[in-house]
Design an enzyme around this catalytic site. Structure first.
Site, PDB file in Angstrom:
ATOM      1  N   LYS A 180      39.465   3.720  -3.899  1.00 11.01           N
ATOM      2  CA  LYS A 180      38.377   2.843  -3.452  1.00 11.01           C
ATOM      3  C   LYS A 180      37.968   1.876  -4.559  1.00 11.01           C
ATOM      4  CE  LYS A 180      36.677   5.583   0.337  1.00 11.01           C
ATOM      5  NZ  LYS A 180      35.870   6.771   0.634  1.00 11.01           N
ATOM      6  N   LYS A 208      48.656   7.350   6.593  1.00 10.65           N
ATOM      7  CA  LYS A 208      47.875   8.012   7.637  1.00 10.65           C
ATOM      8  C   LYS A 208      47.200   7.000   8.554  1.00 10.65           C
ATOM      9  CE  LYS A 208      43.488   8.109   5.242  1.00 10.65           C
ATOM     10  NZ  LYS A 208      42.168   8.673   5.162  1.00 10.65           N
ATOM     11  N   LYS A 233      40.671   4.028   9.885  1.00  3.62           N
ATOM     12  CA  LYS A 233      39.922   2.808  10.229  1.00  3.62           C
ATOM     13  C   LYS A 233      40.246   1.707   9.219  1.00  3.62           C
ATOM     14  CE  LYS A 233      36.264   5.698  10.123  1.00  3.62           C
ATOM     15  NZ  LYS A 233      35.559   6.758  10.779  1.00  3.62           N
TER      16      LYS A 233
HETATM   17  P1  TYM Z   1      36.215  10.360   7.592  1.00  2.00           P
HETATM   18  O1  TYM Z   1      35.018   9.761   8.232  1.00  2.00           O
HETATM   19  O2  TYM Z   1      37.162   9.498   6.857  1.00  2.00           O
HETATM   20  O3  TYM Z   1      37.044  11.147   8.660  1.00  2.00           O
HETATM   21  C1  TYM Z   1      36.433  12.137   9.465  1.00  2.00           C
HETATM   22  C2  TYM Z   1      37.352  13.308   9.653  1.00  2.00           C
HETATM   23  O4  TYM Z   1      38.570  12.868  10.243  1.00  2.00           O
HETATM   24  C3  TYM Z   1      39.667  13.311   9.461  1.00  2.00           C
HETATM   25  N1  TYM Z   1      40.726  12.296   9.503  1.00  2.00           N
HETATM   26  C4  TYM Z   1      42.017  12.599   9.661  1.00  2.00           C
HETATM   27  N2  TYM Z   1      42.637  13.787   9.842  1.00  2.00           N
HETATM   28  C5  TYM Z   1      43.977  13.763   9.999  1.00  2.00           C
HETATM   29  N3  TYM Z   1      44.705  12.604  10.015  1.00  2.00           N
HETATM   30  C6  TYM Z   1      44.125  11.403   9.831  1.00  2.00           C
HETATM   31  N4  TYM Z   1      44.854  10.294   9.868  1.00  2.00           N
HETATM   32  C7  TYM Z   1      42.715  11.358   9.647  1.00  2.00           C
HETATM   33  N5  TYM Z   1      41.814  10.365   9.445  1.00  2.00           N
HETATM   34  C8  TYM Z   1      40.604  10.970   9.352  1.00  2.00           C
HETATM   35  C9  TYM Z   1      39.129  13.483   8.064  1.00  2.00           C
HETATM   36  O5  TYM Z   1      39.919  14.382   7.327  1.00  2.00           O
HETATM   37  C10 TYM Z   1      37.742  14.005   8.340  1.00  2.00           C
HETATM   38  O6  TYM Z   1      37.779  15.393   8.524  1.00  2.00           O
HETATM   39  N6  TYM Z   1      34.389  12.555   3.519  1.00  2.00           N
HETATM   40  C11 TYM Z   1      34.496  12.677   4.950  1.00  2.00           C
HETATM   41  C12 TYM Z   1      33.169  12.752   5.682  1.00  2.00           C
HETATM   42  C13 TYM Z   1      32.295  13.847   5.198  1.00  2.00           C
HETATM   43  C14 TYM Z   1      32.458  15.246   5.443  1.00  2.00           C
HETATM   44  C15 TYM Z   1      31.368  15.865   4.771  1.00  2.00           C
HETATM   45  C16 TYM Z   1      33.373  15.985   6.166  1.00  2.00           C
HETATM   46  C17 TYM Z   1      31.184  13.695   4.440  1.00  2.00           C
HETATM   47  N7  TYM Z   1      30.625  14.899   4.179  1.00  2.00           N
HETATM   48  C18 TYM Z   1      31.220  17.246   4.830  1.00  2.00           C
HETATM   49  C19 TYM Z   1      33.214  17.370   6.197  1.00  2.00           C
HETATM   50  C20 TYM Z   1      32.136  17.991   5.537  1.00  2.00           C
HETATM   51  C21 TYM Z   1      35.223  11.443   5.449  1.00  2.00           C
HETATM   52  O7  TYM Z   1      35.250  10.421   4.824  1.00  2.00           O
HETATM   53  O8  TYM Z   1      35.762  11.594   6.676  1.00  2.00           O
END
Ligand code: TYM
Length: 326
Positions: A111, A194, A197
């Site tokens: 990032k 992967k 968004k």
């Molecule tokens: P975020 O918002 O990027 O994505 C949300 C969830 O979707 C999963 N994900 C994927 N899994 C498999 N393949 C993909 N291509 C893919 N794209 C997204 C992510 O692994 C995630 O589980 N840091 C986290 C948000 C967060 C969080 C937390 C999650 C903040 N605090 C506490 C769990 C517990 C994030 O950026 O997810």
């Protein structure tokens, strides 16, 4: 009872990666465990400083969660920003988080590279805020995709460190949860990496059939294998990985066999894949549209979810304060 926490940043609509990486695994747990599912709106400020119309965005995502089957009777669904106790825990965890280890986190480096004009402290301490989200409920299981592995390692490290520094056995070490074992990575269909968004390659649950067909038909392929049983290059492996996720085993085996005998026609494969994705998403899409029309209901869900989450968070913070000595 074991505790489950998961969350998603509200920086766009839910896509297949979110669904198969996190939401689906969460759904498998919500009948048996004490479950918390939240919208990580503070986290999104690390990359999107202007949250826009928060209320509208929140309802949009809530409608998507509900449409996927997250059940407000079984799980607390809430906004991160409704639970101030998370911030207090974030502060305590930050006091025992070190610059070197935070700078080494891969997603921080990525990032920082992507937004060199805005390498803010929130970006650096993203893993401590995420750990606070999880530890605030003293969670055992966290349904997340593969891309969150390093953040999960950090959360375990911060939990262990807290216990060690204060000589307690207070926080459990939260484990990533994925049904069937390994965390999954839903691939993009643009050749590498992967689905995401920010990668601009996502298929959203709200996409209509025409959009999905267009996106899948654009997927990167090659001129086809020339040797039987040859290894699949990344773009093709991704296409098959997607087929494995959304299509039946028969369909997967059929195209795999065709590939292995050098008879595969990617056009047919993509058409089938698009239809299987549409079959999967279209009932969800309909439910999203239904829920979206019911603003009052969604506001009630968020309000009640916040109350449940707050109760759990207050309890943790009371004990943490006592442990530290406040
Ligand atoms: P975020 O918002 O990027 O994505 C949300 C969830 O979707 C999963 N994900 C994927 N899994 C498999 N393949 C993909 N291509 C893919 N794209 C997204 C992510 O692994 C995630 O589980 N840091 C986290 C948000 C967060 C969080 C937390 C999650 C903040 N605090 C506490 C769990 C517990 C994030 O950026 O997810």
């Amino acid at each position: 009872m074991e505790i489950v926490v998961s969350g998603i940043r509200p920086t766009g609509n839910l896509h297949l990666g979110n669904y198969f990486g996190a939401v689906k695994n969460f759904l498998r747990l919500q009948d048996e465990y004490n479950c918390f599912f939240f919208i990580a709106d503070w986290h999104s400020l690390t990359t999107h400083p202007h949250p826009g119309d928060v209320k509208v965005n929140v309802r949009k995502i809530l409608a998507e969660y509900l449409a996927c089957g997250i059940d407000p009777f079984k799980s607390a669904i809430y906004m991160q920003s409704d639970i101030k106790e998370i911030l207090e825990l974030y502060l305590y965890l930050n006091m025992n988080a070190y610059l070197g280890e935070l700078q080494r986190v891969t997603s921080f480096k990525e990032k920082a590279r992507k937004q060199p004009e805005n390498v803010n402290a929130g970006l650096l301490t993203y893993p401590t805020l995420m750990a606070a989200d999880i530890l605030i409920h003293r969670a055992d299981k966290v349904p997340v995709g593969k891309d969150q592995e390093q953040n999960m390692e950090m959360a375990r490290k911060f939990a262990r460190r807290f216990n060690m520094i204060y000589g307690v056995d207070f926080f459990p070490e939260p484990q990533s949860y994925s049904f069937g074992g390994d965390a999954i990575k839903v691939p993009g269909l643009d050749g590498t990496g992967k689905m995401g968004k920010s990668e601009g390659n996502a298929i959203y649950l709200i996409d209509d059939a025409v959009t999905i067909r267009k996106k899948v038909m654009k997927a990167v392929t090659d001129s086809g294998p020339v040797e039987p049983n040859s290894e699949k290059p990344e773009a093709i492996a991704n296409l098959f990985a997607m087929l494995k996720i959304v299509s039946s085993t028969d369909t997967y085996d059929y195209f795999n066999e065709k590939y292995n005998t050098c008879q595969v026609r990617y056009g047919d494969l993509k058409k089938q894949l698009a239809e299987d994705i549409i079959n999967f998403t279209s009932p969800i899409r309909e439910r999203i549209l239904d829920f979206s029309a019911n603003i009052e209901y969604m506001d009630k869900v968020a309000h009640e979810g916040a109350e449940k989450a707050r109760e759990s968070a207050e309890k943790t913070i009371r004990e943490v304060r006592k442990i530290i000595g406040f």
